[in-house]
Design an enzyme around this catalytic site. Structure first.
Site, PDB file in Angstrom:
ATOM      1  N   ARG A 104       0.872  -1.178   0.000  1.00  0.00           N
ATOM      2  CA  ARG A 104       0.000   0.000   0.000  1.00  0.00           C
ATOM      3  C   ARG A 104       0.902   1.218   0.000  1.00  0.00           C
ATOM      4  O   ARG A 104       1.974   1.216   0.620  1.00  0.00           O
ATOM      5  CB  ARG A 104      -0.894   0.028   1.252  1.00  0.00           C
ATOM      6  CG  ARG A 104      -2.044  -0.958   1.234  1.00  0.00           C
ATOM      7  CD  ARG A 104      -3.139  -0.574   0.238  1.00  0.00           C
ATOM      8  NE  ARG A 104      -4.263  -1.499   0.265  1.00  0.00           N
ATOM      9  CZ  ARG A 104      -4.441  -2.525  -0.563  1.00  0.00           C
ATOM     10  NH1 ARG A 104      -3.544  -2.772  -1.499  1.00  0.00           N
ATOM     11  NH2 ARG A 104      -5.507  -3.294  -0.472  1.00  0.00           N
ATOM     12  N   GLU A 164      -4.441   7.637  -4.612  1.00  0.00           N
ATOM     13  CA  GLU A 164      -4.736   6.943  -5.868  1.00  0.00           C
ATOM     14  C   GLU A 164      -6.079   7.401  -6.409  1.00  0.00           C
ATOM     15  O   GLU A 164      -7.025   7.506  -5.634  1.00  0.00           O
ATOM     16  CB  GLU A 164      -4.748   5.431  -5.641  1.00  0.00           C
ATOM     17  CG  GLU A 164      -3.371   4.899  -5.255  1.00  0.00           C
ATOM     18  CD  GLU A 164      -3.336   3.384  -5.051  1.00  0.00           C
ATOM     19  OE1 GLU A 164      -4.352   2.717  -5.299  1.00  0.00           O
ATOM     20  OE2 GLU A 164      -2.280   2.881  -4.654  1.00  0.00           O
ATOM     21  N   HIS A 200      -1.816   0.601  -9.791  1.00  0.00           N
ATOM     22  CA  HIS A 200      -2.405  -0.384  -8.869  1.00  0.00           C
ATOM     23  C   HIS A 200      -2.996  -1.579  -9.641  1.00  0.00           C
ATOM     24  O   HIS A 200      -4.203  -1.834  -9.601  1.00  0.00           O
ATOM     25  CB  HIS A 200      -3.474   0.266  -7.985  1.00  0.00           C
ATOM     26  CG  HIS A 200      -3.737  -0.504  -6.720  1.00  0.00           C
ATOM     27  ND1 HIS A 200      -4.045   0.092  -5.525  1.00  0.00           N
ATOM     28  CD2 HIS A 200      -3.725  -1.831  -6.466  1.00  0.00           C
ATOM     29  CE1 HIS A 200      -4.224  -0.837  -4.590  1.00  0.00           C
ATOM     30  NE2 HIS A 200      -4.029  -2.022  -5.158  1.00  0.00           N
TER      31      HIS A 200
HETATM   32  P1  NAP Z   1      -0.526 -11.769   4.408  1.00  0.00           P
HETATM   33  O1  NAP Z   1      -0.477 -13.185   3.950  1.00  0.00           O
HETATM   34  O2  NAP Z   1      -1.278 -11.418   5.630  1.00  0.00           O
HETATM   35  O3  NAP Z   1       0.994 -11.260   4.532  1.00  0.00           O
HETATM   36  C1  NAP Z   1       1.380 -10.142   5.231  1.00  0.00           C
HETATM   37  C2  NAP Z   1       2.749 -10.414   5.840  1.00  0.00           C
HETATM   38  O4  NAP Z   1       3.208  -9.221   6.480  1.00  0.00           O
HETATM   39  C3  NAP Z   1       2.738 -11.505   6.912  1.00  0.00           C
HETATM   40  O5  NAP Z   1       3.857 -12.341   6.727  1.00  0.00           O
HETATM   41  C4  NAP Z   1       2.880 -10.757   8.226  1.00  0.00           C
HETATM   42  O6  NAP Z   1       3.584 -11.502   9.210  1.00  0.00           O
HETATM   43  C5  NAP Z   1       3.713  -9.591   7.757  1.00  0.00           C
HETATM   44  N1  NAP Z   1       3.622  -8.411   8.611  1.00  0.00           N
HETATM   45  C6  NAP Z   1       2.534  -7.836   9.158  1.00  0.00           C
HETATM   46  N2  NAP Z   1       2.879  -6.739   9.843  1.00  0.00           N
HETATM   47  C7  NAP Z   1       4.226  -6.632   9.721  1.00  0.00           C
HETATM   48  C8  NAP Z   1       5.184  -5.721  10.205  1.00  0.00           C
HETATM   49  N3  NAP Z   1       4.814  -4.683  10.961  1.00  0.00           N
HETATM   50  N4  NAP Z   1       6.490  -5.926   9.880  1.00  0.00           N
HETATM   51  C9  NAP Z   1       6.865  -6.976   9.105  1.00  0.00           C
HETATM   52  N5  NAP Z   1       5.986  -7.874   8.617  1.00  0.00           N
HETATM   53  C10 NAP Z   1       4.697  -7.696   8.925  1.00  0.00           C
HETATM   54  O7  NAP Z   1      -1.124 -10.832   3.269  1.00  0.00           O
HETATM   55  P2  NAP Z   1      -0.979 -10.982   1.676  1.00  0.00           P
HETATM   56  O8  NAP Z   1      -2.129 -11.746   1.136  1.00  0.00           O
HETATM   57  O9  NAP Z   1       0.389 -11.433   1.346  1.00  0.00           O
HETATM   58  O10 NAP Z   1      -1.190  -9.447   1.243  1.00  0.00           O
HETATM   59  C11 NAP Z   1      -0.309  -8.448   1.735  1.00  0.00           C
HETATM   60  C12 NAP Z   1      -0.799  -7.061   1.353  1.00  0.00           C
HETATM   61  O11 NAP Z   1      -0.547  -6.835  -0.022  1.00  0.00           O
HETATM   62  C13 NAP Z   1      -2.290  -6.821   1.508  1.00  0.00           C
HETATM   63  O12 NAP Z   1      -2.634  -6.480   2.841  1.00  0.00           O
HETATM   64  C14 NAP Z   1      -2.569  -5.703   0.539  1.00  0.00           C
HETATM   65  O13 NAP Z   1      -2.499  -4.449   1.174  1.00  0.00           O
HETATM   66  C15 NAP Z   1      -1.434  -5.821  -0.471  1.00  0.00           C
HETATM   67  N6  NAP Z   1      -1.923  -6.185  -1.811  1.00  0.00           N
HETATM   68  C16 NAP Z   1      -1.735  -5.324  -2.852  1.00  0.00           C
HETATM   69  C17 NAP Z   1      -2.171  -5.676  -4.126  1.00  0.00           C
HETATM   70  C18 NAP Z   1      -1.962  -4.758  -5.290  1.00  0.00           C
HETATM   71  O14 NAP Z   1      -2.812  -4.693  -6.157  1.00  0.00           O
HETATM   72  N7  NAP Z   1      -0.843  -4.076  -5.382  1.00  0.00           N
HETATM   73  C19 NAP Z   1      -2.826  -6.887  -4.350  1.00  0.00           C
HETATM   74  C20 NAP Z   1      -3.012  -7.742  -3.256  1.00  0.00           C
HETATM   75  C21 NAP Z   1      -2.559  -7.379  -1.985  1.00  0.00           C
HETATM   76  P3  NAP Z   1       2.959 -12.877   9.812  1.00  0.00           P
HETATM   77  O15 NAP Z   1       2.919 -13.845   8.674  1.00  0.00           O
HETATM   78  O16 NAP Z   1       3.933 -13.287  10.839  1.00  0.00           O
HETATM   79  O17 NAP Z   1       1.616 -12.516  10.306  1.00  0.00           O
END
Ligand code: NAP
Length: 336
Positions: free
Chosen positions: A239, A268, A287
């Protein structure tokens, strides 16, 4: 059907998905939200039991005007744009769409990695604009991808998928941060967990895939950028507000870091006059993380499954706060 459910659907659901919703509920569909139809949308929301859509705009004041609302199904994995605490207080179930978008978003991250390292957009424009008039020289050379150290900030679903591409496809050593260790990534890819500051100092490419929340707001600020190698690139598919954008612009202008590949922005659509739109060392995409035909359809399908399952009492497939709500209900029963 017992109670007649009412659903408000917003933004880009296919006819097939709308038909599925119509089988269990009265559906009011808003293909887009504009100033012109906002009143109509708010009126529909005030009657609705379910809300589904992409880029949902919902705040606490709107929730207060939606007394019947019990399920919100966002067509996204991120839910930082939704008032989760207020929804928890109201007992409103929030569903999202993890997993189905993981691989496409990791592809986007890798496209940005390739484009920033090899200066693809900048050099393709040379050809497109008729400026390729001599053999290219050192001033046009890029930087390798293979073998470089990949730093994944947030090794969750998407972060792990980026790490897999890097380690298995490009022979990249992988460093990662996450709230908890990832033994499976360490075993399968040889990935190593680091503190953020160490990862920033050691990685050649830093890739952001954390959720946006109070803890990750401006996680990458001027001090974090200063810890990175001056030869390094930053790639953000998380984000926009995970990065302090003015600090990033300054770092890119002063050569504190070499380049950035950005799919997400503080605001955005990004304002056209942002310096990020025209800097040669920035590749910016609008995005598009999950924006493929296949993945957007899979996301809509999952979001509809979630809403239909929740309203029909079977339960959603992927909810954010199901456990929180269940605990709250259990606790209030115990208190009675
Ligand atoms: P996810 O599986 O929940 O992965 C998030 C990771 O970040 C987890 O490993 C979590 O640790 C870690 N984390 C959380 N807080 C942290 C911190 N303060 N410092 C370091 N690591 C931290 O989520 P995901 O499905 O991969 O998606 C991640 C994000 O990508 C979404 O929330 C969304 O905002 C973004 N996204 C963007 C797009 C786009 O179009 N560009 C598309 C999809 C998603 P733990 O595993 O230990 O909990």
């Amino acid at each position: 059907m017992g109670e007649a459910w009412r659903i408000v659907a917003v933004r880009r659901l296919s006819e097939a998905q709308l038909a599925r919703l119509s089988r269990i509920a009265e559906v009011e569909y808003f293909e887009d939200l504009t100033d012109d139809n906002r009143e109509e949308f708010l009126a529909a929301l005030s009657r609705a039991h379910g809300l589904i859509g992409g880029k949902l705009e919902l705040d606490e004041a709107m929730l207060a005007e939606a007394p019947a609302l019990r399920v919100v199904s966002t067509i996204s994995v991120g839910y930082d744009h939704l008032p989760l605490a207020a929804m928890n207080r109201r007992g409103i179930l929030l569903c999202h769409t993890p997993d189905v978008l993981t691989e496409s978003t990791a592809d986007t991250a890798f496209a940005l990695i390739m484009a920033t390292q090899r200066r693809l957009v900048e050099l393709a424009n040379l050809v497109r604009e008729g400026r390729w008039q001599a053999h290219i020289g050192r001033e046009h050379f890029g930087v390798d991808v293979h073998g470089k150290t990949l730093g994944i900030v947030g090794a969750g679903r998407i972060g792990a998928a980026i790490a897999r591409r890097g380690a298995l496809g490009f022979g990249m050593p992988v460093l990662y941060t996450a709230s908890t260790p990832k033994p499976e990534l360490e075993a399968s890819l040889g990935a190593q967990r680091r503190e953020l500051d160490t990862l920033l100092a050691e990685a050649d490419i830093v890739c952001l895939s954390v959720p946006y929340n109070a803890d990750t707001h401006h996680l990458i600020d001027a001090a974090a950028l200063a810890r990175m190698k001056s030869s390094a690139a930053l790639v953000n598919v998380a984000r926009g507000r995970v990065v302090d954008e003015p600090a990033l612009i300054d770092a890119l202008q002063r050569g504190v870091i070499r380049a950035a590949g950005l799919d997400v922005f503080a605001e955005e659509p990004m304002p056209g006059d942002s310096p990020l739109a025209s800097m040669a060392n920035v590749v910016a995409t609008p995005h598009i993380g999950s924006a493929t035909h296949e993945t957007r359809e899979a996301m809509a399908q999952l979001a509809v499954d979630n809403l239909v399952g929740a309203l029909a009492g079977r339960g959603p497939r992927t909810a954010v706060n199901e456990t929180v709500l269940r605990r709250a209900t259990g606790e209030s029963r115990e208190a009675q």
